[in-house]
Motif scaffolding. Structure first.
Motif, short mmCIF file in Angstrom:
data_model
loop_
_atom_site.label_atom_id
_atom_site.label_comp_id
_atom_site.label_asym_id
_atom_site.label_seq_id
_atom_site.Cartn_x
_atom_site.Cartn_y
_atom_site.Cartn_z
N ASP A 142 0.83 -1.35 0.13
CA ASP A 142 -0.06 0.04 -0.05
C ASP A 142 0.92 1.10 0.05
N LEU A 143 0.39 2.28 -0.61
CA LEU A 143 0.82 3.42 -0.50
C LEU A 143 -0.16 4.82 0.17
N GLN A 144 0.27 4.89 1.15
CA GLN A 144 -0.65 5.84 2.04
C GLN A 144 -0.37 7.31 1.82
N PHE A 145 -1.25 8.18 1.68
CA PHE A 145 -1.00 9.47 1.60
C PHE A 145 -2.01 10.52 2.40
N GLN A 146 -1.64 11.55 2.87
CA GLN A 146 -2.41 12.69 3.49
C GLN A 146 -2.44 13.80 2.36
#
Length: 163
Positions: free
Chosen positions: A72-76
C-alpha cells in the motif's frame, strides 16, 4: 533509480530536495496533479509532456519493497478548504476507480521523474476536518485467483445440477 536521484539520496545536498508528486485520475474529476512543497512545479512526465503540479501539504508513506501480497501507498492531503475530500469522496461514492500515480523529482532536475512512476488504485479514503487519508494499492498478484474465470452456476448453468 536515476543518477540524479541516487546522488541526492547519497550526499544530501542542502540546495536540492526531493519533490514528491501524485497524479489522481478519475472520470468524475479528470486529472489532479499535486506535489509536496510551497511552490507550484512544472515537471515532465513519461511522454515528455511538461505538466503543472499544484503545491499542497502532502505526506506520503511509500510501500515497502518486499514479496508480500499487498503493498500500500498511503498519503495525506490537506483538507482545509474541503475540496480534497469532496473530489475523492465523490469518485468513491460513484464506484469509480481512482488511479494514483506517484512520481519523485529532484528540485534541480524537473525534466523527468527520478525513478519509474508507481501506478496504483485507491482502495480506501478516510477524512476529518484537517486532512484526507487515502490508501492506494497495487493489484495483489500473489493472492490473486487463477484462473480468473470462476465456474459458478451463473457462468456455467449446467453446474447447478451437480452437487
Amino acid at each position: 533509480m536515476s543518477e540524479v536521484l541516487q546522488r541526492l539520496f547519497a550526499s544530501a545536498p542542502t540546495n536540492d530536495l526531493p519533490i514528491h508528486s501524485l497524479e489522481l485520475q478519475a472520470t468524475s474529476f479528470g486529472v489532479i496533479r499535486i506535489c509536496s512543497g510551497f511552490d507550484d512545479v512544472t515537471a515532465g512526465i513519461e511522454g515528455g509532456e511538461m505538466v503543472a503540479f499544484e503545491a499542497c501539504a502532502l505526506g506520503v508513506s511509500l510501500p515497502e519493497r518486499s514479496v508480500k501480497g499487498r503493498q500500500d501507498l498511503q498519503f495525506q492531503l490537506d483538507n482545509i478548504t474541503g475540496q480534497s475530500l469532496e473530489v475523492v469522496e465523490t469518485a468513491f461514492e460513484a464506484g469509480e476507480k481512482v488511479k494514483v500515480i506517484y512520481r519523485v523529482y529532484t528540485a534541480s532536475y524537473l525534466d523527468e521523474p527520478g525513478e519509474r512512476p508507481l501506478e496504483m488504485t485507491a482502495v480506501s479514503v478516510k477524512a476529518n476536518a484537517l486532512r484526507v487519508n487515502v490508501v492506494a494499492s497495487f493489484n495483489d498478484l500473489v493472492n490473486a485467483a487463477w484462473p480468473t474465470d470462476r465456474y459458478t452456476p451463473d457462468f456455467a448453468p449446467g453446474l447447478q445440477y451437480f452437487s
